[in-house]
Design a protein around this motif. Structure first.
Motif, short mmCIF file in Angstrom:
data_model
loop_
_atom_site.label_atom_id
_atom_site.label_comp_id
_atom_site.label_asym_id
_atom_site.label_seq_id
_atom_site.Cartn_x
_atom_site.Cartn_y
_atom_site.Cartn_z
N UNK A 99 -7.64 7.48 -14.14
CA UNK A 99 -8.90 7.67 -13.41
C UNK A 99 -8.83 7.10 -11.99
N UNK A 100 -9.62 7.69 -11.09
CA UNK A 100 -9.63 7.26 -9.69
C UNK A 100 -10.00 5.78 -9.55
N UNK A 101 -10.88 5.28 -10.46
CA UNK A 101 -11.31 3.87 -10.36
C UNK A 101 -10.11 2.92 -10.46
N UNK A 102 -9.12 3.29 -11.26
CA UNK A 102 -7.94 2.43 -11.41
C UNK A 102 -7.19 2.36 -10.09
N UNK A 103 -7.04 3.51 -9.41
CA UNK A 103 -6.38 3.51 -8.10
C UNK A 103 -7.18 2.68 -7.10
N UNK A 104 -8.52 2.77 -7.18
CA UNK A 104 -9.38 1.97 -6.28
C UNK A 104 -9.18 0.49 -6.54
N UNK A 105 -9.16 0.09 -7.83
CA UNK A 105 -8.93 -1.31 -8.19
C UNK A 105 -7.59 -1.79 -7.66
N UNK A 106 -6.57 -0.94 -7.81
CA UNK A 106 -5.23 -1.29 -7.33
C UNK A 106 -5.24 -1.52 -5.82
N UNK A 110 0.84 -1.21 0.00
CA UNK A 110 0.00 0.00 0.00
C UNK A 110 0.87 1.25 0.00
N UNK A 111 1.98 1.20 0.75
CA UNK A 111 2.91 2.33 0.85
C UNK A 111 3.36 2.80 -0.52
N UNK A 112 3.82 1.84 -1.31
CA UNK A 112 4.34 2.17 -2.65
C UNK A 112 3.24 2.74 -3.53
N UNK A 113 2.04 2.19 -3.42
CA UNK A 113 0.92 2.71 -4.21
C UNK A 113 0.64 4.16 -3.81
N UNK A 114 0.63 4.43 -2.49
CA UNK A 114 0.38 5.80 -2.03
C UNK A 114 1.45 6.76 -2.54
#
Length: 93
Positions: free
Chosen positions: A75-82, A54-58
């Motif tokens: 898009x935000x949905x991609x970040x949510x999926x990730x 999660x750290x790296x994603x943030x």
């Protein structure tokens, strides 16, 4: 004498560390400009990698690392999926 195969290394867009492809998740921009998660790592398109944390994603979101790597807005949905995908992976471990 046998030569050992090299493992392909990729750079995380969050922490900027080089790691093997197996330790990362691939985000892909398809030729149709869609942004998708590529679990197989074999789909056609421009790929960017994030560590399985999660750290790296943030960090990647904060520094816009994925957007720079894929050369497009994400898009935000991609970040949510990730985030969901990383949560699932963390639960399995």
């Amino acid at each position: 004498m046998k030569t050992k195969n090299k493992t392909p290394l990729r750079q995380c867009t969050g922490c900027r560390e080089m790691k093997s492809k197996k330790e990362m998740i691939r985000v892909l921009r398809t030729p149709e400009n869609e942004i998708v998660l590529d679990a197989t790592g074999r789909k056609n398109g421009r790929g960017a990698y994030v560590c399985l944390s999660q750290e790296c994603l943030e960090k990647a979101v904060k520094t816009r690392g994925l957007e720079r790597s894929l050369k497009t807005a994400i898009p935000d949905e991609v970040y949510e999926d990730l985030k969901k995908e990383l949560n699932d992976i963390e639960k399995q471990q």
